[in-house]
Design a protein around this motif. Structure first.
Motif, PDB file in Angstrom:
ATOM      1  N   TRP A 168     -50.825 -28.877 -12.057  1.00  0.00           N
ATOM      2  CA  TRP A 168     -49.359 -28.893 -11.999  1.00  0.00           C
ATOM      3  C   TRP A 168     -48.749 -28.687 -13.383  1.00  0.00           C
ATOM      4  O   TRP A 168     -47.743 -27.989 -13.530  1.00  0.00           O
ATOM      5  CB  TRP A 168     -48.841 -30.212 -11.398  1.00  0.00           C
ATOM      6  N   LEU A 169     -49.376 -29.267 -14.420  1.00  0.00           N
ATOM      7  CA  LEU A 169     -48.846 -29.144 -15.774  1.00  0.00           C
ATOM      8  C   LEU A 169     -49.140 -27.757 -16.347  1.00  0.00           C
ATOM      9  O   LEU A 169     -48.301 -27.158 -17.034  1.00  0.00           O
ATOM     10  CB  LEU A 169     -49.440 -30.227 -16.670  1.00  0.00           C
ATOM     11  N   ASN A 170     -50.322 -27.248 -16.057  1.00  0.00           N
ATOM     12  CA  ASN A 170     -50.686 -25.886 -16.458  1.00  0.00           C
ATOM     13  C   ASN A 170     -49.669 -24.896 -15.889  1.00  0.00           C
ATOM     14  O   ASN A 170     -49.125 -24.044 -16.597  1.00  0.00           O
ATOM     15  CB  ASN A 170     -52.092 -25.573 -15.955  1.00  0.00           C
ATOM     16  N   GLU A 171     -49.391 -25.045 -14.592  1.00  0.00           N
ATOM     17  CA  GLU A 171     -48.460 -24.138 -13.926  1.00  0.00           C
ATOM     18  C   GLU A 171     -47.018 -24.397 -14.365  1.00  0.00           C
ATOM     19  O   GLU A 171     -46.223 -23.467 -14.535  1.00  0.00           O
ATOM     20  CB  GLU A 171     -48.570 -24.299 -12.409  1.00  0.00           C
ATOM     21  N   GLY A 172     -46.684 -25.664 -14.569  1.00  0.00           N
ATOM     22  CA  GLY A 172     -45.318 -26.007 -14.952  1.00  0.00           C
ATOM     23  C   GLY A 172     -44.929 -25.429 -16.304  1.00  0.00           C
ATOM     24  O   GLY A 172     -43.821 -24.910 -16.477  1.00  0.00           O
ATOM     25  N   ILE A 173     -45.825 -25.520 -17.279  1.00  0.00           N
ATOM     26  CA  ILE A 173     -45.548 -24.951 -18.599  1.00  0.00           C
ATOM     27  C   ILE A 173     -45.455 -23.432 -18.497  1.00  0.00           C
ATOM     28  O   ILE A 173     -44.560 -22.805 -19.081  1.00  0.00           O
ATOM     29  CB  ILE A 173     -46.624 -25.371 -19.608  1.00  0.00           C
ATOM     30  N   ALA A 174     -46.365 -22.828 -17.740  1.00  0.00           N
ATOM     31  CA  ALA A 174     -46.352 -21.370 -17.588  1.00  0.00           C
ATOM     32  C   ALA A 174     -45.045 -20.889 -16.962  1.00  0.00           C
ATOM     33  O   ALA A 174     -44.486 -19.860 -17.375  1.00  0.00           O
ATOM     34  CB  ALA A 174     -47.542 -20.925 -16.737  1.00  0.00           C
ATOM     35  N   GLU A 175     -44.540 -21.627 -15.976  1.00  0.00           N
ATOM     36  CA  GLU A 175     -43.271 -21.250 -15.348  1.00  0.00           C
ATOM     37  C   GLU A 175     -42.144 -21.207 -16.375  1.00  0.00           C
ATOM     38  O   GLU A 175     -41.284 -20.326 -16.348  1.00  0.00           O
ATOM     39  CB  GLU A 175     -42.916 -22.260 -14.244  1.00  0.00           C
ATOM     40  N   ASN A 176     -42.143 -22.164 -17.298  1.00  0.00           N
ATOM     41  CA  ASN A 176     -41.071 -22.228 -18.288  1.00  0.00           C
ATOM     42  C   ASN A 176     -41.258 -21.252 -19.437  1.00  0.00           C
ATOM     43  O   ASN A 176     -40.283 -20.876 -20.096  1.00  0.00           O
ATOM     44  CB  ASN A 176     -40.930 -23.657 -18.806  1.00  0.00           C
ATOM     45  N   MET A 177     -42.490 -20.835 -19.676  1.00  0.00           N
ATOM     46  CA  MET A 177     -42.714 -19.821 -20.699  1.00  0.00           C
ATOM     47  C   MET A 177     -42.159 -18.457 -20.270  1.00  0.00           C
ATOM     48  O   MET A 177     -41.966 -17.569 -21.091  1.00  0.00           O
ATOM     49  CB  MET A 177     -44.209 -19.696 -21.015  1.00  0.00           C
ATOM     50  N   GLU A 178     -41.870 -18.293 -18.992  1.00  0.00           N
ATOM     51  CA  GLU A 178     -41.320 -17.027 -18.514  1.00  0.00           C
ATOM     52  C   GLU A 178     -39.999 -16.688 -19.189  1.00  0.00           C
ATOM     53  O   GLU A 178     -39.652 -15.509 -19.345  1.00  0.00           O
ATOM     54  CB  GLU A 178     -41.124 -17.082 -16.989  1.00  0.00           C
ATOM     55  N   THR A 179     -39.239 -17.705 -19.596  1.00  0.00           N
ATOM     56  CA  THR A 179     -37.926 -17.446 -20.201  1.00  0.00           C
ATOM     57  C   THR A 179     -37.863 -17.925 -21.653  1.00  0.00           C
ATOM     58  O   THR A 179     -36.779 -18.115 -22.200  1.00  0.00           O
ATOM     59  CB  THR A 179     -36.812 -18.132 -19.383  1.00  0.00           C
ATOM     60  N   ILE A 180     -39.030 -18.129 -22.298  1.00  0.00           N
ATOM     61  CA  ILE A 180     -39.043 -18.583 -23.692  1.00  0.00           C
ATOM     62  C   ILE A 180     -38.535 -17.470 -24.608  1.00  0.00           C
ATOM     63  O   ILE A 180     -38.768 -16.291 -24.379  1.00  0.00           O
ATOM     64  CB  ILE A 180     -40.475 -19.008 -24.128  1.00  0.00           C
ATOM     65  N   GLY A 181     -37.820 -17.876 -25.635  1.00  0.00           N
ATOM     66  CA  GLY A 181     -37.317 -16.921 -26.611  1.00  0.00           C
ATOM     67  C   GLY A 181     -36.814 -17.665 -27.837  1.00  0.00           C
ATOM     68  O   GLY A 181     -37.028 -18.874 -27.983  1.00  0.00           O
ATOM     69  N   PHE A 182     -36.177 -16.958 -28.738  1.00  0.00           N
ATOM     70  CA  PHE A 182     -35.639 -17.553 -29.952  1.00  0.00           C
ATOM     71  C   PHE A 182     -34.124 -17.421 -29.956  1.00  0.00           C
ATOM     72  O   PHE A 182     -33.585 -16.391 -29.560  1.00  0.00           O
ATOM     73  CB  PHE A 182     -36.218 -16.881 -31.198  1.00  0.00           C
ATOM     74  N   GLU A 183     -33.464 -18.490 -30.395  1.00  0.00           N
ATOM     75  CA  GLU A 183     -32.013 -18.479 -30.480  1.00  0.00           C
ATOM     76  C   GLU A 183     -31.570 -19.369 -31.634  1.00  0.00           C
ATOM     77  O   GLU A 183     -31.959 -20.539 -31.716  1.00  0.00           O
ATOM     78  CB  GLU A 183     -31.396 -18.985 -29.166  1.00  0.00           C
ATOM     79  N   LYS A 184     -30.777 -18.790 -32.551  1.00  0.00           N
ATOM     80  CA  LYS A 184     -30.254 -19.516 -33.703  1.00  0.00           C
ATOM     81  C   LYS A 184     -31.376 -20.181 -34.502  1.00  0.00           C
ATOM     82  O   LYS A 184     -31.278 -21.345 -34.908  1.00  0.00           O
ATOM     83  CB  LYS A 184     -29.230 -20.568 -33.257  1.00  0.00           C
TER      84      LYS A 184
END
Length: 302
Positions: A168-184
């Protein structure tokens, strides 16, 4: 004990009358000996990503975008989860132009489990750990293909560096990496409207599990329930992990869990909550209830 040494300063060691060894930048005893240090050689290298275009027709700017996205995922693990990644996890990315070619490639690939082959038509991409290979295909909404790459890169890092992490944690982090980026100048996790809308739907249908029950599942149980439920568990994993990432307390909790599993701990996550999460299970359950009922999915600044 962790000691930070200057590359120019001399370091001395000596043993006191109680047999305790000390270190200092100058000799405090006539018996002090200079410590001969060898500066560690950094193994960090620029992330080299091999991109194989199998009909996707990637432009050069898209290839560069993929490289930037992959680096963002690596840097998140390094700087926010404190994995101290001094060398990259070797990964090649194979991008097919359509779903049928993707499915056929997986089903004809030697060394892939029967379950993965049978389930290939339900996936947007896959990470093949035996071959350090990420496979994706061009989706109708092209942007989602690039998000899938970041998802699978997260799996590549997690599976390689901390293989005992719960599914669940492996998949949960991967789901959130889909929209990772840099801002400010910092990390930003953008809205994940698909998961948010699915979570709302699953809540109305009473398909979401209480946090206690969700975190009590073994990885094997979680994976079976995920497929049987039509990937409800994956949505919940993504949103629960997103909730945790949204606060310093939750981010620290995720980091501690990841490092526990990195050291070989195989304890079910539920039994670690009271020790590792401020307020314990009750607080986590309360925050989850508020999270599920929030009005919209916003970006998270890290």
């Amino acid at each position: 004990m962790i000691i930070s040494f200057s590359s120019h300063a001399k370091i001395y060691s000596w043993v006191d009358e109680k047999g305790v060894k000390h270190f200092s930048s100058y000799a405090k005893s006539t018996d002090a000996e200079e410590v001969q240090l060898e500066a560690p050689v950094s193994q960090w290298k620029k992330t080299e990503i091999k991109i194989i275009d199998e009909g996707f027709d990637l432009t050069e700017s898209e290839r560069e975008r993929i490289r930037r996205d992959v680096v963002a995922v690596y840097e998140f693990f390094d700087k926010k989860l404190y994995f101290d990644i001094y060398k990259t996890v070797p990964v090649s990315i194979k991008a097919f132009g359509d779903k049928q070619a993707y499915v056929e490639y997986i089903r004809n690939h030697k060394g892939i489990s029967r379950q993965s082959k049978d389930n290939s038509h339900n996936t947007l991409g896959i990470y093949l750990p035996k071959f350090n290979e990420i496979v994706i295909y061009q989706q109708k909404y092209r942007e989602r293909s690039f998000s899938t790459i970041k998802h699978e890169v997260s799996h590549a890092i997690t599976d390689t560096l901390t293989p005992f992490v719960p599914s669940w944690l492996n998949e949960g982090i991967a789901e959130n990496m889909e929209t990772i980026g840099f801002e400010k100048g910092g990390f930003s996790i953008g809205p994940h409207l698909i998961n948010y809308n699915h979570m709302k739907k699953h809540k109305r249908e009473s398909k979401l599990l209480p946090v206690k029950e969700f975190l009590s599942l073994t990885s094997k149980e979680w994976r079976k329930k995920n497929i049987r439920s039509g990937y409800v568990m994956q949505t919940q994993a993504g949103e629960l992990t997103r909730m945790l990432l949204s606060t310093d307390t939750g981010l620290n909790f995720i980091s501690r869990l990841m490092h526990n599993y990195k050291r070989g701990d195989k304890t079910i996550a539920f039994y670690l909550v009271d020790d590792e999460y401020f307020g314990g299970t009750g607080m986590l359950e309360s925050k989850w209830s508020l999270w599920v009922n929030r009005k919209q999915s916003d970006s998270i600044a890290l």
